[in-house]
Each structure stands twice: as C-alpha cells, then as structure tokens.
Design a protein around this motif. Sequence first.
Motif, PDB file in Angstrom:
ATOM      1  N   LYS A 259       3.117   4.349  -4.713  1.00  0.00           N
ATOM      2  CA  LYS A 259       2.515   5.515  -5.358  1.00  0.00           C
ATOM      3  C   LYS A 259       3.104   5.556  -6.770  1.00  0.00           C
ATOM      4  O   LYS A 259       3.926   4.719  -7.127  1.00  0.00           O
ATOM      5  CB  LYS A 259       2.882   6.805  -4.610  1.00  0.00           C
TER       6      LYS A 259
ATOM      7  N   ASN B 293       0.808  -1.222   0.000  1.00  0.00           N
ATOM      8  CA  ASN B 293       0.000   0.000   0.000  1.00  0.00           C
ATOM      9  C   ASN B 293       0.840   1.271   0.000  1.00  0.00           C
ATOM     10  O   ASN B 293       0.308   2.368  -0.153  1.00  0.00           O
ATOM     11  CB  ASN B 293      -0.975   0.003   1.167  1.00  0.00           C
ATOM     12  N   GLN B 294       2.155   1.152   0.152  1.00  0.00           N
ATOM     13  CA  GLN B 294       3.036   2.318   0.081  1.00  0.00           C
ATOM     14  C   GLN B 294       3.347   2.711  -1.364  1.00  0.00           C
ATOM     15  O   GLN B 294       3.945   3.750  -1.616  1.00  0.00           O
ATOM     16  CB  GLN B 294       4.352   2.041   0.815  1.00  0.00           C
TER      17      GLN B 294
END
Length: 152
Positions: free
Chosen positions: A89, A86-87
């Motif tokens: 980007k 989820n980190q």
Amino acid sequence: MADDGSAQSTSVWPLPKFYFQVKWDSTVMKFQEVSGLDMEAQIIEYRAGDNPVFSPVKMPGLKKYSDVTMKKGVFKSDNEYWKWFNQIKMNVIKRIPITISLLDESGAATMVWTLTNAWPTKIQGTDLKSTGNEVAVETIVIAHEGLTVANG
C-alpha cells in the motif's frame, strides 16, 4: 602415495554454488537462481582549499546494497510472490528477513547471507511461447536495508 580423494581437505576445493536454500521469514522457498548479493561503500571526496596536494582525499561514505533478484519455476497453486506483492500500500509493506544459505554436501549451511527488512519491488511473470521447450520461470526483485554475511 597418490591421493584418492576420499579424505580431501575443506580448504582445498571451493564450494559449488548450486546447492543453496532460501528462507522467507521462517518459510523455506525453492529457487532456481539468486543474484545481487552486492554491497559497496560510496566514496566521499574532499579537498581543503589550502591543501598542498592537488587531489582530493577519498573517504568511505554510506553503504549501498543492491536489489536481490530471485528466480523460480512456476508451480500450480503457488502464489507466494503475488500475495506478498499485493500487500503493498502507500508506504506500507510487510518487511521480512530473508536468509540465503550456501549448503555443503551434508546440507549444513556454510555461508549465510541475511537480508534485513526485505520487501518486493518487482515481479516478472514468465514469458509464453508456443514453440518453446523451457520451464516457466518467474522473477521477483527484493529491496532491503542491510546485508550481513556469516561464513563457517
């Protein structure tokens, strides 16, 4: 005199592959399976037009590393895979070193694979089956930029 096996040489028997350890950065993680510790040198073919030999010369090119796949059981409150994934980007992710060690019977590392700048590319949750009798296993696929191997 027959060998009773009490003092076997380290060069007689290969190491079993079931006793290993994986470190993510500095955290030790428990895994059921690790695969994909592959690397290859891509081939560059070249032939000059005036070469009397009618076949190309083959030269080593760029090194290519396979993605590493790791599988582990699902445990309550264990979300390390998902937190790291989820980190991600746009073109931004925390890249970490991952160390995979094959251990001997005393727990000492005998062969060590180190992944450089590793980051997750895919997570696969467990499949669910009402008639199943298996352990829930999740999978993470890791991309990396280099693999070094140390033996001994």
